[in-house]
Write an enzyme that holds these catalytic residues in place. Sequence first.
Site, PDB file in Angstrom:
ATOM      1  N   TYR A 178     -79.346  99.612  95.082  1.00 32.65           N
ATOM      2  CA  TYR A 178     -80.144  99.332  96.277  1.00 32.65           C
ATOM      3  C   TYR A 178     -81.500 100.014  96.144  1.00 32.65           C
ATOM      4  O   TYR A 178     -81.586 101.197  95.818  1.00 32.65           O
ATOM      5  CB  TYR A 178     -79.415  99.865  97.504  1.00 32.65           C
ATOM      6  CG  TYR A 178     -80.145  99.681  98.813  1.00 32.65           C
ATOM      7  CD1 TYR A 178     -80.267  98.424  99.395  1.00 32.65           C
ATOM      8  CD2 TYR A 178     -80.689 100.775  99.485  1.00 32.65           C
ATOM      9  CE1 TYR A 178     -80.918  98.256 100.609  1.00 32.65           C
ATOM     10  CE2 TYR A 178     -81.342 100.618 100.695  1.00 32.65           C
ATOM     11  CZ  TYR A 178     -81.455  99.358 101.258  1.00 32.65           C
ATOM     12  OH  TYR A 178     -82.104  99.198 102.457  1.00 32.65           O
ATOM     13  N   ASP A 271     -85.163 104.695  90.128  1.00 30.27           N
ATOM     14  CA  ASP A 271     -85.221 104.871  91.578  1.00 30.27           C
ATOM     15  C   ASP A 271     -84.447 106.142  91.896  1.00 30.27           C
ATOM     16  O   ASP A 271     -83.224 106.149  91.948  1.00 30.27           O
ATOM     17  CB  ASP A 271     -84.606 103.662  92.287  1.00 30.27           C
ATOM     18  CG  ASP A 271     -84.642 103.783  93.808  1.00 30.27           C
ATOM     19  OD1 ASP A 271     -84.962 104.883  94.314  1.00 30.27           O
ATOM     20  OD2 ASP A 271     -84.343 102.789  94.484  1.00 30.27           O
ATOM     21  N   LYS A 299     -86.239 111.103 100.543  1.00 34.61           N
ATOM     22  CA  LYS A 299     -85.169 111.961 101.048  1.00 34.61           C
ATOM     23  C   LYS A 299     -85.487 113.444 100.890  1.00 34.61           C
ATOM     24  O   LYS A 299     -86.154 114.041 101.728  1.00 34.61           O
ATOM     25  CB  LYS A 299     -83.830 111.586 100.418  1.00 34.61           C
ATOM     26  CG  LYS A 299     -83.365 110.159 100.780  1.00 34.61           C
ATOM     27  CD  LYS A 299     -81.976 109.881 100.253  1.00 34.61           C
ATOM     28  CE  LYS A 299     -81.551 108.435 100.494  1.00 34.61           C
ATOM     29  NZ  LYS A 299     -81.344 108.093 101.902  1.00 34.61           N
TER      30      LYS A 299
END
Length: 459
Positions: A178, A271, A299
């Site tokens: 994702y 990623d 994050k």
Amino acid sequence: MALRSVLLACVVALAMGFAPAAPRALRKSVRANAFVTTESDRIFKEAKELMPGGVSSPVRAFKSVGGNPVVFDRVKGAYAWDVDENKYIDYVGTWGPAICGHANDEVLDALKEQMEKGTSFGAPSALENVLAQKVIDAVPSVDMVRFTNSGTEACMGMLRLVRAYTGREKVVKFNGCYHGHADGFLVQAGSGVATLGLPDSPGVPAGATKDTLVAKYNDLASVEALLKEHECAAVILEPVVGNSGFIPPTQEFLEGVRELSTKYGALLVFDEVMTGFRIAYGCAQSHFGVTPDVTTMGKVIGGGLPVGAYGGRRDIMEMVAPAGPMYQAGTLSGNPLAMVAGIKTMEILERPGSYEHLTTLTEKLIGGILEAGKKAGHDVCGGSISGMFGMFFCKGPVTCFEDATASDTEKFGRWHRGMLERGVYLAPSQYEAGFIGLAHTDEDVEKTIAAAKEVFAEL
């Protein structure tokens, strides 16, 4: 009479040289005396009239585990409290950023000091330089960095950048990985898409995904087959999958993807929105010793505030406006609050013993849970790297998304509910990784393993 019977049984057992287990009625259960969610249910019912599905992000709705979500009231350290005053050991950690613990006092103090100076400038600030330098010093692939407001936004900028730099349009991603909810990435994307049983999202035009090719994770042959047939701008992957559950790569796979990308003239993109500064201070690329051309982050580098970033080699990043022609912008990008929280978080992570603490506790946690599950007769598998972990209800091993789909998601839902009732908050989806932070303790892990034993026995 019942008590007299119990005492008599104990006397007889002791006389024979062993101590009997306490009858079930007298054993202390990990389960809370009363798990009540009346106020959470009321708030969530109201929320469904105000927001689609009652949430601001789909996986929070507990669709794949059943029941209503609990509504949080406050968090601190390794713990969360809901609006009904139920306390939880939290292994979601706001989906990764709370690596130093929720509401860390040092981070809060830095934020309070900055708030007196302003919350958003819309102009350059020295804080951007400080955080940028920290990222550049830590991450092997990064010579320059551009800050954004989310991981999705970082991946959107990255996608445009690799196409601008190479002059090619097609990209390779991996089934179950994702990279945010941008149209071009919502192809076999795992995470919330898998949780909801939606292979793709309605509203994504065919033109948006026609240049997105999908390979199988941990399968080099599937990658080379696509690169042979198509001129690709980039190969994009999570270096450790966290959005199909926890799925680690093989060393050979990462090294092979690096070699294939170079061979066929494609950029390699990691990623690291989830793995960045969680797997290691230098991100997963440092842990595995494989350096991509471009890296996306988020994050942890925002310390709990909205942030994202993408960075890479200088010659690639100088394509980004205003240094180059590839346009990308953001009103709140590089805002001082996110920068301050990120700087302080990274300072804490740099301290000796931080990642050793994460590794020790996480290995003990997942090892104890898996052992408890197998002893209770369940097919379970899983693993961890540093403060990131996951478990599947299947024999395993799980090396790709296709393997992950063999997991018993119905059983996971029941296990999740049992753990929730015993004060353990886990990601409400089989297809999500879990996280341990610096605030977690050995006692927290022991309590969690004890709860897991009880729940496994009841499934």
